[in-house]
Design a protein around this motif. Structure first.
Motif, mmCIF file in Angstrom:
data_model
loop_
_atom_site.group_PDB
_atom_site.id
_atom_site.type_symbol
_atom_site.label_atom_id
_atom_site.label_comp_id
_atom_site.label_asym_id
_atom_site.label_seq_id
_atom_site.Cartn_x
_atom_site.Cartn_y
_atom_site.Cartn_z
ATOM 1 N N GLY A 227 9.661 11.288 -11.824
ATOM 2 C CA GLY A 227 10.437 10.704 -10.734
ATOM 3 C C GLY A 227 9.830 10.950 -9.374
ATOM 4 O O GLY A 227 9.707 10.040 -8.546
ATOM 5 N N HIS A 228 9.426 12.205 -9.118
ATOM 6 C CA HIS A 228 8.795 12.542 -7.840
ATOM 7 C C HIS A 228 7.474 11.795 -7.670
ATOM 8 O O HIS A 228 7.159 11.307 -6.584
ATOM 9 C CB HIS A 228 8.519 14.041 -7.763
ATOM 10 N N ARG A 229 6.699 11.743 -8.741
ATOM 11 C CA ARG A 229 5.401 11.071 -8.684
ATOM 12 C C ARG A 229 5.586 9.577 -8.379
ATOM 13 O O ARG A 229 4.864 9.011 -7.559
ATOM 14 C CB ARG A 229 4.662 11.257 -10.006
ATOM 15 N N ARG A 230 6.561 8.970 -9.037
ATOM 16 C CA ARG A 230 6.817 7.549 -8.804
ATOM 17 C C ARG A 230 7.157 7.300 -7.338
ATOM 18 O O ARG A 230 6.646 6.363 -6.715
ATOM 19 C CB ARG A 230 7.963 7.077 -9.697
ATOM 20 N N ASN A 231 8.016 8.135 -6.774
ATOM 21 C CA ASN A 231 8.371 7.966 -5.366
ATOM 22 C C ASN A 231 7.167 8.164 -4.458
ATOM 23 O O ASN A 231 6.952 7.410 -3.506
ATOM 24 C CB ASN A 231 9.473 8.953 -4.981
ATOM 25 N N THR A 232 6.381 9.199 -4.722
ATOM 26 C CA THR A 232 5.213 9.490 -3.890
ATOM 27 C C THR A 232 4.234 8.333 -3.876
ATOM 28 O O THR A 232 3.616 8.041 -2.846
ATOM 29 C CB THR A 232 4.502 10.755 -4.405
ATOM 30 N N LEU A 233 4.092 7.662 -5.013
ATOM 31 C CA LEU A 233 3.064 6.630 -5.156
ATOM 32 C C LEU A 233 3.617 5.210 -5.064
ATOM 33 O O LEU A 233 2.959 4.266 -5.497
ATOM 34 C CB LEU A 233 2.328 6.824 -6.496
ATOM 35 N N LEU A 234 4.799 5.063 -4.494
ATOM 36 C CA LEU A 234 5.333 3.711 -4.312
ATOM 37 C C LEU A 234 4.387 2.895 -3.433
ATOM 38 O O LEU A 234 4.150 3.250 -2.271
ATOM 39 C CB LEU A 234 6.711 3.773 -3.658
ATOM 40 N N PRO A 235 3.823 1.821 -3.951
ATOM 41 C CA PRO A 235 2.868 1.051 -3.143
ATOM 42 C C PRO A 235 3.520 0.353 -1.958
ATOM 43 O O PRO A 235 2.852 0.039 -0.974
ATOM 44 C CB PRO A 235 2.304 0.025 -4.144
ATOM 45 N N GLU A 236 4.837 0.130 -2.031
ATOM 46 C CA GLU A 236 5.521 -0.593 -0.957
ATOM 47 C C GLU A 236 5.764 0.262 0.283
ATOM 48 O O GLU A 236 6.045 -0.273 1.355
ATOM 49 C CB GLU A 236 6.882 -1.107 -1.453
ATOM 50 N N ALA A 237 5.733 1.571 0.150
ATOM 51 C CA ALA A 237 6.113 2.457 1.246
ATOM 52 C C ALA A 237 5.170 2.316 2.444
ATOM 53 O O ALA A 237 3.975 2.054 2.282
ATOM 54 C CB ALA A 237 6.145 3.903 0.774
ATOM 55 N N ALA A 238 5.728 2.515 3.648
ATOM 56 C CA ALA A 238 4.928 2.431 4.871
ATOM 57 C C ALA A 238 5.092 3.650 5.762
ATOM 58 O O ALA A 238 4.200 3.975 6.538
ATOM 59 C CB ALA A 238 5.294 1.171 5.659
ATOM 60 N N GLN A 239 6.249 4.324 5.689
ATOM 61 C CA GLN A 239 6.527 5.460 6.576
ATOM 62 C C GLN A 239 6.946 6.665 5.743
ATOM 63 O O GLN A 239 7.456 6.528 4.632
ATOM 64 C CB GLN A 239 7.681 5.119 7.532
ATOM 65 N N ALA A 262 12.356 -2.775 7.596
ATOM 66 C CA ALA A 262 12.301 -4.231 7.542
ATOM 67 C C ALA A 262 11.263 -4.747 8.523
ATOM 68 O O ALA A 262 11.240 -4.367 9.684
ATOM 69 C CB ALA A 262 13.671 -4.817 7.873
ATOM 70 N N GLY A 263 10.369 -5.593 8.050
ATOM 71 C CA GLY A 263 9.353 -6.169 8.913
ATOM 72 C C GLY A 263 8.147 -5.289 9.133
ATOM 73 O O GLY A 263 7.227 -5.640 9.846
ATOM 74 N N ASP A 264 8.111 -4.098 8.519
ATOM 75 C CA ASP A 264 6.986 -3.191 8.696
ATOM 76 C C ASP A 264 5.948 -3.447 7.628
ATOM 77 O O ASP A 264 6.146 -4.228 6.698
ATOM 78 C CB ASP A 264 7.462 -1.740 8.628
ATOM 79 N N SER A 265 4.816 -2.755 7.730
ATOM 80 C CA SER A 265 3.742 -2.892 6.745
ATOM 81 C C SER A 265 2.988 -1.582 6.683
ATOM 82 O O SER A 265 3.029 -0.782 7.612
ATOM 83 C CB SER A 265 2.797 -4.032 7.135
ATOM 84 N N PRO A 266 2.272 -1.322 5.566
ATOM 85 C CA PRO A 266 1.527 -0.066 5.436
ATOM 86 C C PRO A 266 0.516 0.124 6.553
ATOM 87 O O PRO A 266 0.000 -0.834 7.131
ATOM 88 C CB PRO A 266 0.844 -0.219 4.071
ATOM 89 N N ALA A 267 0.193 1.395 6.832
ATOM 90 C CA ALA A 267 -0.700 1.707 7.941
ATOM 91 C C ALA A 267 -2.156 1.495 7.599
ATOM 92 O O ALA A 267 -2.976 1.229 8.455
ATOM 93 C CB ALA A 267 -0.484 3.157 8.369
ATOM 94 N N ALA A 268 -2.506 1.656 6.339
ATOM 95 C CA ALA A 268 -3.893 1.546 5.923
ATOM 96 C C ALA A 268 -3.941 0.759 4.626
ATOM 97 O O ALA A 268 -2.929 0.613 3.940
ATOM 98 C CB ALA A 268 -4.510 2.938 5.738
ATOM 99 N N PRO A 269 -5.115 0.238 4.235
ATOM 100 C CA PRO A 269 -5.203 -0.635 3.073
ATOM 101 C C PRO A 269 -4.641 0.008 1.819
ATOM 102 O O PRO A 269 -4.789 1.192 1.585
ATOM 103 C CB PRO A 269 -6.711 -0.877 2.937
ATOM 104 N N GLY A 270 -3.994 -0.819 1.004
ATOM 105 C CA GLY A 270 -3.449 -0.343 -0.252
ATOM 106 C C GLY A 270 -3.127 -1.518 -1.134
ATOM 107 O O GLY A 270 -3.666 -2.608 -0.973
#
Length: 285
Positions: A227-239, A262-270
């Motif tokens: 569960g923790h790993r899944r949250n850490t590696l969520l590709p959608e996360a930005a902040q 909403a309306g945000d995007s990741p800081a670096a390529p992913g």
């Protein structure tokens, strides 16, 4: 909600935070800039383009320029921390993460705080936790997350409540801010695309192992937990925001919040695209 937002940001900032467009955020307690001047915005936009192309050194130059153009606007500093880490400039990345955490150190919600004589130690631990989260994501070729000071305050408040009310769980007993999603909405004034939460309670103390070792242990255990790993590696996360609470006996609580505004995007390529549901959360005690 308005009461503790006013204590956090001041009456003048209260209206500002509730009318910000999606994805926008204040700059700092003393100089809230929901919209920075055009030169700083232009420098930030150019830096994000360079980050998207993995031109980290050029991005760092542009982000430093944006920081100089608007010294109190925190968003360029958030990106700068990430750019340093992507570029392998780990000491500078850690320093930038810590500087952002220190901005939040004196802000308290509901009168809760860490002891003043150990506050900086806790802030250093929080900054290291953010570095390690991004290190875990970098190893999987995922986008790194921007450290958001307001999200850190949100996370720390939950850790402090768990400490003061002696529990370890995702759901607060306080009506209206029971889940991470509720707490995000109350602080930011809008709903995120999603928010995921990792929490843990452990022993810190003043023993042989120091702050870095304890936080590294927690990160290792999180990555070994599905569960923790899944949250850490969520590709959608930005902040990301990390907040910790330390008790006199050395017990500590840590809350990690990963979000996509909403309306945000990741800081670096992913990889991956934005989702619209709250991620599953996990806890370890």
């Amino acid at each position: 909600m308005r009461g503790w937002l006013r204590r956090l940001l001041g009456a003048a900032a209260l209206t500002m935070i509730t009318v910000l467009p999606a994805g926008a955020r204040p700059g700092s307690e003393t100089s809230l800039l929901p919209w920075a001047t055009s030169p700083a915005q232009d420098s930030l936009a150019a830096a994000r383009q360079e980050l998207a192309k993995s031109n980290c050194e050029r991005a760092i130059e542009l982000l430093k320029t944006a920081c100089g153009q608007e010294p109190h606007w925190l968003v360029p500093h958030e990106y700068l921390a990430v750019a340093y880490q992507v570029a392998g400039r780990t000491d500078e990345a850690r320093a930038e993460y810590l500087a952002l955490q220190r901005i939040t150190g004196d802000w308290t919600l509901a009168g809760r705080c860490n002891a003043s004589d150990r506050r900086d130690e806790v802030l250093q631990a929080e900054a290291e936790a953010i570095f390690l989260i991004n290190q875990s994501r970098q190893a999987q070729k995922l986008s790194l997350l921007r450290p958001d000071p307001l999200l850190a305050i949100c996370a720390r408040e939950h850790s402090l409540q768990m400490r003061d009310e002696d529990f370890c769980g995702h759901f607060s007993p306080t009506p209206g801010c029971r889940a991470a999603f509720d707490r995000f909405r109350l602080l930011f004034g809008y709903l995120p695309a999603f928010v995921a939460e990792n929490i843990a309670r452990s022993q810190w103390g003043r023993g042989e192992k120091g702050m870095v070792e304890r936080v590294t242990e927690i990160r290792r255990k999180f990555m070994a937990s599905s569960g923790h790993r899944r949250n850490t590696l969520l590709p959608e996360a930005a902040q990301v925001g990390v907040g910790m609470a330390l008790a006199p006996d050395g017990t500590f609580w840590i809350t990690e919040l990963l979000a996509l505004a909403a309306g945000d995007s990741p800081a670096a390529p992913g990889t991956g695209a934005a989702g619209d549901t709250m991620a599953a959360s996990a806890s370890e005690d």
